[in-house]
Design a protein around this motif. Structure first.
Motif, PDB file in Angstrom:
ATOM      1  N   ALA A 187       3.370  32.082  86.919  1.00  0.00           N
ATOM      2  CA  ALA A 187       2.591  33.304  86.735  1.00  0.00           C
ATOM      3  C   ALA A 187       1.215  33.053  86.126  1.00  0.00           C
ATOM      4  N   PHE A 188       0.318  33.992  86.398  1.00  0.00           N
ATOM      5  CA  PHE A 188      -0.989  34.072  85.746  1.00  0.00           C
ATOM      6  C   PHE A 188      -1.279  35.545  85.526  1.00  0.00           C
ATOM      7  N   VAL A 189      -2.237  35.849  84.676  1.00  0.00           N
ATOM      8  CA  VAL A 189      -2.526  37.236  84.308  1.00  0.00           C
ATOM      9  C   VAL A 189      -3.759  37.718  85.074  1.00  0.00           C
ATOM     10  N   GLY A 190      -3.631  38.890  85.689  1.00  0.00           N
ATOM     11  CA  GLY A 190      -4.745  39.461  86.441  1.00  0.00           C
ATOM     12  C   GLY A 190      -5.127  38.586  87.610  1.00  0.00           C
ATOM     13  N   ASP A 191      -6.443  38.282  87.720  1.00  0.00           N
ATOM     14  CA  ASP A 191      -6.873  37.404  88.813  1.00  0.00           C
ATOM     15  C   ASP A 191      -6.809  35.932  88.430  1.00  0.00           C
ATOM     16  N   GLY A 192      -6.420  35.642  87.191  1.00  0.00           N
ATOM     17  CA  GLY A 192      -6.257  34.256  86.759  1.00  0.00           C
ATOM     18  C   GLY A 192      -7.541  33.472  86.637  1.00  0.00           C
ATOM     19  N   SER A 193      -8.664  34.174  86.509  1.00  0.00           N
ATOM     20  CA  SER A 193      -9.953  33.462  86.427  1.00  0.00           C
ATOM     21  C   SER A 193     -10.272  32.976  85.020  1.00  0.00           C
ATOM     22  N   ASN A 194      -9.460  33.373  84.030  1.00  0.00           N
ATOM     23  CA  ASN A 194      -9.710  32.899  82.660  1.00  0.00           C
ATOM     24  C   ASN A 194      -9.549  31.385  82.592  1.00  0.00           C
ATOM     25  N   ARG A 195     -10.428  30.751  81.821  1.00  0.00           N
ATOM     26  CA  ARG A 195     -10.545  29.289  81.829  1.00  0.00           C
ATOM     27  C   ARG A 195      -9.968  28.662  80.565  1.00  0.00           C
ATOM     28  N   TRP A 196      -9.248  27.552  80.774  1.00  0.00           N
ATOM     29  CA  TRP A 196      -8.730  26.728  79.684  1.00  0.00           C
ATOM     30  C   TRP A 196      -9.324  25.328  79.782  1.00  0.00           C
ATOM     31  N   PRO A 197      -9.926  24.819  78.707  1.00  0.00           N
ATOM     32  CA  PRO A 197     -10.374  23.425  78.708  1.00  0.00           C
ATOM     33  C   PRO A 197      -9.167  22.482  78.773  1.00  0.00           C
ATOM     34  N   SER A 198      -9.419  21.243  79.185  1.00  0.00           N
ATOM     35  CA  SER A 198      -8.330  20.269  79.249  1.00  0.00           C
ATOM     36  C   SER A 198      -8.840  18.885  78.870  1.00  0.00           C
ATOM     37  N   VAL A 199      -7.901  18.018  78.507  1.00  0.00           N
ATOM     38  CA  VAL A 199      -8.219  16.617  78.227  1.00  0.00           C
ATOM     39  C   VAL A 199      -6.949  15.794  78.393  1.00  0.00           C
ATOM     40  N   HIS A 200      -7.078  14.620  78.979  1.00  0.00           N
ATOM     41  CA  HIS A 200      -5.946  13.698  79.059  1.00  0.00           C
ATOM     42  C   HIS A 200      -5.695  13.109  77.674  1.00  0.00           C
ATOM     43  N   ARG A 201      -4.450  12.893  77.344  1.00  0.00           N
ATOM     44  CA  ARG A 201      -4.108  12.449  75.982  1.00  0.00           C
ATOM     45  C   ARG A 201      -4.751  11.100  75.644  1.00  0.00           C
ATOM     46  N   LEU A 202      -4.929  10.220  76.614  1.00  0.00           N
ATOM     47  CA  LEU A 202      -5.517   8.917  76.324  1.00  0.00           C
ATOM     48  C   LEU A 202      -7.030   9.014  76.142  1.00  0.00           C
ATOM     49  N   ASP A 203      -7.668   9.961  76.795  1.00  0.00           N
ATOM     50  CA  ASP A 203      -9.088  10.215  76.534  1.00  0.00           C
ATOM     51  C   ASP A 203      -9.261  10.803  75.135  1.00  0.00           C
ATOM     52  N   ALA A 274     -20.542  18.344  75.383  1.00  0.00           N
ATOM     53  CA  ALA A 274     -21.818  17.679  75.687  1.00  0.00           C
ATOM     54  C   ALA A 274     -22.370  16.921  74.485  1.00  0.00           C
ATOM     55  N   LEU A 275     -22.327  17.535  73.302  1.00  0.00           N
ATOM     56  CA  LEU A 275     -22.867  16.878  72.117  1.00  0.00           C
ATOM     57  C   LEU A 275     -22.005  15.691  71.700  1.00  0.00           C
ATOM     58  N   THR A 276     -20.697  15.827  71.842  1.00  0.00           N
ATOM     59  CA  THR A 276     -19.791  14.720  71.518  1.00  0.00           C
ATOM     60  C   THR A 276     -20.086  13.520  72.406  1.00  0.00           C
ATOM     61  N   ARG A 277     -20.267  13.762  73.687  1.00  0.00           N
ATOM     62  CA  ARG A 277     -20.548  12.665  74.621  1.00  0.00           C
ATOM     63  C   ARG A 277     -21.889  12.009  74.303  1.00  0.00           C
ATOM     64  N   GLU A 278     -22.876  12.840  73.994  1.00  0.00           N
ATOM     65  CA  GLU A 278     -24.204  12.311  73.696  1.00  0.00           C
ATOM     66  C   GLU A 278     -24.214  11.496  72.410  1.00  0.00           C
ATOM     67  N   ARG A 279     -23.540  12.000  71.383  1.00  0.00           N
ATOM     68  CA  ARG A 279     -23.603  11.365  70.069  1.00  0.00           C
ATOM     69  C   ARG A 279     -22.738  10.113  69.958  1.00  0.00           C
ATOM     70  N   PHE A 280     -21.616  10.091  70.666  1.00  0.00           N
ATOM     71  CA  PHE A 280     -20.643   9.020  70.458  1.00  0.00           C
ATOM     72  C   PHE A 280     -20.356   8.195  71.710  1.00  0.00           C
ATOM     73  N   GLY A 281     -21.009   8.536  72.827  1.00  0.00           N
ATOM     74  CA  GLY A 281     -20.791   7.774  74.048  1.00  0.00           C
ATOM     75  C   GLY A 281     -19.400   7.932  74.632  1.00  0.00           C
ATOM     76  N   TRP A 282     -18.739   9.032  74.289  1.00  0.00           N
ATOM     77  CA  TRP A 282     -17.380   9.266  74.799  1.00  0.00           C
ATOM     78  C   TRP A 282     -17.439   9.686  76.258  1.00  0.00           C
ATOM     79  N   GLN A 283     -16.691   9.010  77.110  1.00  0.00           N
ATOM     80  CA  GLN A 283     -16.640   9.343  78.522  1.00  0.00           C
ATOM     81  C   GLN A 283     -15.190   9.360  78.999  1.00  0.00           C
ATOM     82  N   PRO A 284     -14.620  10.530  79.258  1.00  0.00           N
ATOM     83  CA  PRO A 284     -13.245  10.591  79.762  1.00  0.00           C
ATOM     84  C   PRO A 284     -13.112   9.842  81.091  1.00  0.00           C
ATOM     85  N   THR A 285     -12.050   9.073  81.228  1.00  0.00           N
ATOM     86  CA  THR A 285     -11.846   8.258  82.425  1.00  0.00           C
ATOM     87  C   THR A 285     -10.497   8.500  83.096  1.00  0.00           C
ATOM     88  N   HIS A 286      -9.635   9.268  82.467  1.00  0.00           N
ATOM     89  CA  HIS A 286      -8.288   9.470  82.996  1.00  0.00           C
ATOM     90  C   HIS A 286      -8.222  10.724  83.877  1.00  0.00           C
TER      91      HIS A 286
END
Length: 301
Positions: A187-203, A274-286
């Motif tokens: 299930a989803f609510v309404g049209d389901g257009s609401n957005r959730w951020p995500s991240v892989h656990r190893l990133d 964006a600021l985290t990536r710029e400041r610390f060079g973090w780049q998700p790869t998974h």
């Protein structure tokens, strides 16, 4: 560094331990049971017996390390006392902070982005405003950030709500899959257009390492690989894997279907890193969230 990690055998904590070791650090892992201690010992991790309720053990672990990562998590559930859970975590981080005061050692605490600025993009510099979703957890984060004024190189790693990956048994995605299995619909609510951020656990684990290695005191970092995945896309991906329909629900219907998750499933919660990536060079790869769901590991019985 020698890093004291709470939650070292957990879904995210075990990834952090692996990341730290691969980067050449030593790990002292908190273990509250014989099973956890054995798990850590098998991979060559120094074991520190205790629990987050045992403040003396936390202080001793912090004193024996060059850095601390608080990755323990009192998981959300239908029966959990949220206020009591939050107080235990606040007591725990404050005990660690007192031990680290004046040492300028790094201390990274786990927090989250969910519910902070519904409908608006959250950045690392957005002021934290308590609301019904964040009010209980926010004091833990703010307590650690404030330790910067007392000689602790403190930071907070704010996780996306959907931290995903293999071995996820109690996160949001595995919980949604369990509900879909039990009810026969995704299930989803309404049209389901609401957005959730995500991240892989190893990133996310890589960002915790960067936090203790280089984050300035009082820093917030966003462990967000995808700014916002439409909830409908998540529901449809789960439905395809389970071969059940993805169905729209009203908010009233969702309150019964999703039970304790109902206040969260309709939130529109985009967040930037964006600021985290710029400041610390973090780049998700998974793998991204939908690709990870479609790999099928979530659905192996």
């Amino acid at each position: 560094m020698r890093v004291f990690v709470t939650g070292a055998t957990g879904f995210i904590g075990s990834g952090i331990v692996r990341e730290l070791i691969n980067a050449g650090h030593q790990v002292l892992g908190l273990a509250r049971s014989d099973t956890s201690a054995a798990t850590l010992a098998r991979v060559g991790i120094d074991v520190h017996r205790g629990d987050i309720d045992d403040l003396d053990s936390l202080r001793a672990g912090a004193a024996a390390a060059d850095a601390v990562i608080y990755a323990a998590n009192k998981h959300i559930s239908e029966t959990a006392d949220s206020a009591a859970r939050a107080q235990v975590e606040l007591n725990a981080v404050q005990a660690i902070g007192l031990e680290l005061e004046g040492t300028h050692k790094p201390f990274a605490v786990t927090s989250g982005v969910i519910g902070r600025t519904p409908g608006r993009l959250l950045s690392e510099e957005t002021p934290a405003v308590p609301n019904t979703i964040t009010a209980l957890r926010l004091p833990v984060e703010e307590s650690v950030i404030a330790m910067a004024e007392r000689g602790v190189r403190s930071s907070s790693v704010l996780l996306a709500p959907t931290v995903h990956g293999e071995c996820d048994t109690r996160g949001f995605i595995s919980t949604l899959i369990g509900i879909a299995r039990a009810t026969g619909i995704s299930a989803f609510v309404g049209d389901g257009s609401n957005r959730w951020p995500s991240v892989h656990r190893l990133d996310a684990a890589a960002l915790f390492r960067l936090a203790v290695e280089s984050a300035p005191a009082g820093t917030r970092l966003h462990a967000v690989a995808e700014e916002g995945v439409p909830f409908r896309d998540v529901a449809e991906a789960i439905g395809r894997q389970l071969k059940i329909p993805a169905v729209s629900m009203t908010a009233e219907e969702a309150s019964q279907h999703f039970r304790f998750l109902a206040p969260l499933v309709s939130i529109d919660n985009p967040a930037s890193s964006a600021l985290t990536r710029e400041r610390f060079g973090w780049q998700p790869t998974h793998p991204a969230l939908i690709a990870d769901i479609e790999e099928g590991h979530y659905f192996k019985q």
